[in-house]
Structure formats: structure tokens, C-alpha cells
Scaffold this active site. Structure first.
Site, PDB file in Angstrom:
ATOM      1  N   VAL A 105       0.841  -1.217   0.000  1.00 40.42           N
ATOM      2  CA  VAL A 105       0.000   0.000   0.000  1.00 40.42           C
ATOM      3  C   VAL A 105       0.869   1.258   0.000  1.00 40.42           C
ATOM      4  CG1 VAL A 105      -1.939  -1.158   1.137  1.00 40.42           C
ATOM      5  CG2 VAL A 105      -0.167  -0.078   2.550  1.00 40.42           C
ATOM      6  N   HIS A 121      -4.546  -4.323  -2.347  1.00 42.20           N
ATOM      7  CA  HIS A 121      -4.958  -3.896  -1.004  1.00 42.20           C
ATOM      8  C   HIS A 121      -5.048  -2.388  -0.862  1.00 42.20           C
ATOM      9  CE1 HIS A 121      -3.448  -8.018   0.654  1.00 42.20           C
ATOM     10  NE2 HIS A 121      -4.595  -8.118   0.004  1.00 42.20           N
ATOM     11  N   CYS A 129     -13.825   8.964   1.828  1.00 42.64           N
ATOM     12  CA  CYS A 129     -14.893   9.247   2.782  1.00 42.64           C
ATOM     13  C   CYS A 129     -15.659   7.976   3.139  1.00 42.64           C
ATOM     14  CB  CYS A 129     -15.868  10.285   2.186  1.00 42.64           C
ATOM     15  SG  CYS A 129     -17.185  10.711   3.340  1.00 42.64           S
ATOM     16  N   CYS A 152     -18.717  16.265   2.975  1.00 41.04           N
ATOM     17  CA  CYS A 152     -19.940  15.951   3.744  1.00 41.04           C
ATOM     18  C   CYS A 152     -19.702  15.914   5.249  1.00 41.04           C
ATOM     19  CB  CYS A 152     -20.514  14.603   3.268  1.00 41.04           C
ATOM     20  SG  CYS A 152     -19.561  13.181   3.856  1.00 41.04           S
ATOM     21  N   SER A 191       4.747 -13.488   2.436  1.00 43.33           N
ATOM     22  CA  SER A 191       4.652 -14.725   3.227  1.00 43.33           C
ATOM     23  C   SER A 191       3.585 -15.642   2.631  1.00 43.33           C
ATOM     24  CB  SER A 191       4.285 -14.382   4.676  1.00 43.33           C
ATOM     25  OG  SER A 191       3.069 -13.642   4.681  1.00 43.33           O
ATOM     26  N   ASN A 215      12.878 -14.516  -1.782  1.00 44.93           N
ATOM     27  CA  ASN A 215      12.517 -14.304  -0.371  1.00 44.93           C
ATOM     28  C   ASN A 215      13.625 -14.949   0.481  1.00 44.93           C
ATOM     29  OD1 ASN A 215      11.362 -14.335   2.217  1.00 44.93           O
ATOM     30  ND2 ASN A 215       9.294 -14.524   1.384  1.00 44.93           N
TER      31      ASN A 215
HETATM   32  N1  APR Z   1      13.537  -9.150   0.266  1.00 48.52           N
HETATM   33  C1  APR Z   1      12.585 -10.068  -0.034  1.00 48.52           C
HETATM   34  N2  APR Z   1      11.712 -10.573   0.876  1.00 48.52           N
HETATM   35  C2  APR Z   1      11.832 -10.131   2.146  1.00 48.52           C
HETATM   36  C3  APR Z   1      12.796  -9.182   2.543  1.00 48.52           C
HETATM   37  C4  APR Z   1      13.675  -8.689   1.535  1.00 48.52           C
HETATM   38  N3  APR Z   1      14.639  -7.793   1.831  1.00 48.52           N
HETATM   39  N4  APR Z   1      12.641  -8.952   3.892  1.00 48.52           N
HETATM   40  C5  APR Z   1      11.616  -9.728   4.299  1.00 48.52           C
HETATM   41  N5  APR Z   1      11.134 -10.446   3.263  1.00 48.52           N
HETATM   42  C6  APR Z   1      10.016 -11.407   3.252  1.00 48.52           C
HETATM   43  C7  APR Z   1       9.769 -12.119   4.556  1.00 48.52           C
HETATM   44  O1  APR Z   1      10.557 -13.301   4.642  1.00 48.52           O
HETATM   45  C8  APR Z   1       8.267 -12.456   4.448  1.00 48.52           C
HETATM   46  O2  APR Z   1       8.088 -13.720   3.833  1.00 48.52           O
HETATM   47  O3  APR Z   1       8.845 -10.668   3.010  1.00 48.52           O
HETATM   48  C9  APR Z   1       7.721 -11.376   3.527  1.00 48.52           C
HETATM   49  C10 APR Z   1       6.811 -10.392   4.217  1.00 48.52           C
HETATM   50  O4  APR Z   1       5.679 -11.108   4.654  1.00 48.52           O
HETATM   51  P1  APR Z   1       4.509 -10.311   5.386  1.00 48.52           P
HETATM   52  O5  APR Z   1       5.091  -9.412   6.417  1.00 48.52           O
HETATM   53  O6  APR Z   1       3.490 -11.336   5.781  1.00 48.52           O
HETATM   54  O7  APR Z   1       3.911  -9.348   4.258  1.00 48.52           O
HETATM   55  P2  APR Z   1       2.912  -9.729   3.097  1.00 48.52           P
HETATM   56  O8  APR Z   1       3.126 -11.131   2.620  1.00 48.52           O
HETATM   57  O9  APR Z   1       2.997  -8.654   2.082  1.00 48.52           O
HETATM   58  O10 APR Z   1       1.480  -9.629   3.842  1.00 48.52           O
HETATM   59  C11 APR Z   1       0.329  -9.764   3.037  1.00 48.52           C
HETATM   60  O11 APR Z   1      -1.017  -9.152   4.948  1.00 48.52           O
HETATM   61  O12 APR Z   1      -1.328  -7.806   6.796  1.00 48.52           O
HETATM   62  C12 APR Z   1      -1.705  -8.026   5.476  1.00 48.52           C
HETATM   63  O13 APR Z   1      -2.563  -6.405   4.010  1.00 48.52           O
HETATM   64  C13 APR Z   1      -1.376  -6.839   4.614  1.00 48.52           C
HETATM   65  O14 APR Z   1      -0.691  -6.825   2.274  1.00 48.52           O
HETATM   66  C14 APR Z   1      -0.415  -7.398   3.560  1.00 48.52           C
HETATM   67  C15 APR Z   1      -0.753  -8.880   3.574  1.00 48.52           C
END
Ligand code: APR
Length: 254
Positions: A105, A121, A129, A152, A191, A215
Site C-alpha cells: 500500500v 490492497h 470518505c 460531507c 509470506s 525471499n
Molecule cells: N527481500 C525479499 N523478501 C523479504 C525481505 C527482503 N529484503 N525482507 C523480508 N522479506 C520477506 C519475509 O521473509 C516475508 O516472507 O517478506 C515477507 C513479508 O511477509 P509479510 O510481512 O506477511 O507481508 P505480506 O506477505 O505482504 O502480507 C500480506 O497481509 O497484513 C496483510 O494487508 C497486509 O498486504 C499485507 C498482507
């Protein structure tokens, strides 16, 4: 398999593909200093999502929810696209990447110059609003917390998708279409535990696409992917970009 071997394999797949789609999560912005949600320093290890990122939380305490978003917005408004964001934008400019589907986001893909970005997202850099159709860009922190609609007078809310809310239908359908036609998908920094977003790579796989994951850790999608490059986004994408150049798929004259 060594990083170099994985990078070489990934570059070959990308070079042989006609339609590459990139799918990103918070990890691609971690190197910009923006906290991810899960993992050691993740936002959800400090706060409970139910208290901050749900319609019920907002209804109960809009000021608290806005204070949390303002804290994140301050970090994001100071952040710059990473090398990873910029390489993806360059690969799109060269016609190799066709579209970026993001769960993020922060709009850093757009800041990096990516043109086709599907926001599953929404964006923390917009507010809308809760009553009328008013929507605005947030170029700076709102003076009033929680902010109210200038048209509004109702409460404004961040233009993001909260837990328990539907992903924007148009964005999801477009993402499904892109996942169905791509011949390879690069999954970066997610993740893979939040649905329906996490279906997108699975749809791509089911339609025959080759999945490349970048990742440092394993994710819920790792068991589906063809190649898992276990390193940071910028490091992996820089190596892939250099390999594409050495394969002659990218040349500086373009
Ligand atoms: N390069 C690549 N990956 C990375 C790095 C990096 N430098 N640092 C961390 N990561 C990986 C982590 O290992 C993890 O698997 O990024 C991932 C982040 O996972 P989350 O924090 O769960 O984020 P995300 O998968 O985008 O979450 C999905 O969950 O809370 C909601 O709306 C929110 O869009 C978000 C959604």
C-alpha cells in the site's frame, strides 16, 4: 544449488518468457525501511491486526486506527523505491515485465516508474470518505486526526483493504486474468498467508506458469514455486538483471 546457479536459471526462464508478471508483498519494501507485517520485526508481532486493521476497530476507535496509519504513512512518505522496485520498473520499460500485482500500500512501485500496477490492497497514500464518494491523495500527514470529509463532514478512512473486507473486484479480476495468461511469475517478498491475494500465484501455477520466488525465508508459497532464490529482493534482482544482460536479452543500446 548456489545463488549464481539459481539466478542463471531464473534469468533463462525470464528470457524465454513472453509474458512475465511480478507479484509483490511487504518484503520488497523492507529494504526501504518500511516494516513488514510478520516475521521478527513485523508489525503484527507488535500489534494485533484485529485492533487496527479491521472495520470494527475503526468503528470502535477511529482515532487510534488513524494514529497507527499516520505512523506508517510518516515512514512511507520518507521512503524511496529500492533497487528492486527500480529494476522491476526498468524490466517493464524494456517490455520484459508486463504488469506488477502488489499487496503493498506504499505506492513505491509507481514511484519507481512502474506503469501497470494492480493494487490488491489499496494505498495508504490515499484516503476516502466513509459516507460519500470523496477520495483524496495524502501528500502529507492529515492535520486533523481522525480527518473528516471536506464535502460531507463524515470521517475519512485510509483507502486500504482491511481484514474482513473484500479486495477491490476489478483489481482481483484483472489479477486473475494476468495470472492466467502469464508464462512466468516472479513472486517477491510475501509470506503468502493472506487470501485471496495468495491465490494469484497458485492460479498462475495451475495455468502452467513457471514460478520464481525471491525471499530470504521460505513462505507458504515456496512449496508451489519452481525456483526459490533465498536472498533479499534487491540483491537477487540485481544479479538477475546482470545475467539477462550477459545472455544478451538486455542490452544497453535499447
Ligand atoms: N527481500 C525479499 N523478501 C523479504 C525481505 C527482503 N529484503 N525482507 C523480508 N522479506 C520477506 C519475509 O521473509 C516475508 O516472507 O517478506 C515477507 C513479508 O511477509 P509479510 O510481512 O506477511 O507481508 P505480506 O506477505 O505482504 O502480507 C500480506 O497481509 O497484513 C496483510 O494487508 C497486509 O498486504 C499485507 C498482507
Amino acid at each position: 544449488m548456489s545463488l549464481q546457479t539459481l539466478v542463471r536459471k531464473a534469468a533463462k526462464i525470464i528470457g524465454d518468457s513472453n509474458y512475465v508478471v511480478v507479484f509483490t508483498g511487504a518484503g520488497i519494501s523492507a529494504e526501504a525501511g518500511i516494516p513488514t507485517f510478520r516475521g521478527a520485526q513485523g508489525l503484527w508481532t507488535k500489534y494485533r491486526p484485529e485492533e487496527l486493521a479491521t472495520p470494527k476497530a475503526f468503528k470502535k476507535n477511529p482515532k487510534k486506527v488513524w494514529e497507527w496509519y499516520v505512523w506508517r504513512l510518516e515512514i512511507i512518505l520518507r521512503s524511496k523505491p529500492t533497487l528492486a522496485h527500480r529494476i522491476i520498473a526498468e524490466l517493464e520499460r524494456r517490455g520484459i515485465v508486463k504488469v506488477i500485482i502488489t499487496q503493498n500500500v506504499d505506492e513505491l512501485h509507481q514511484d519507481a516508474g512502474s506503469r501497470r500496477v494492480i493494487e490488491l490492497h489499496g494505498s495508504i497514500r490515499r484516503a476516502r470518505c466513509t459516507k460519500c464518494s470523496y477520495k483524496t491523495k495524502l501528500m502529507e500527514i492529515p492535520r486533523e486526526i481522525p480527518p473528516h470529509c471536506p464535502k460531507c463532514g463524515a470521517l475519512l478512512r485510509p483507502d486500504v483493504v482491511w481484514f474482513g473486507e473484500e479486495v477491490p473486484r476489478v483489481a482481483f479480476e484483472e489479477s486473475m486474468r494476468e495470472a492466467s495468461i502469464c508464462d512466468s511469475m516472479i513472486i517477491i517478498g510475501t509470506s503468502g498467508v493472506v487470501f485471496p491475494a495468495a491465490y494469484i500465484p497458485i492460479i498462475a501455477k495451475s495455468k502452467g506458469a513457471i514460478l520464481i520466488e525471491i525471499n530470504p525465508s521460505r513462505s507458504a508459497l515456496t512449496s508451489y514455486v519452481d525456483i526459490h532464490i533465498g536472498t533479499e529482493a534487491s540483491k537477487a534482482l540485481k544479479a538477475i538483471y546482470l545475467e539477462l544482460k550477459s545472455l544478451g536479452i538486455i542490452n544497453d543500446r535499447d
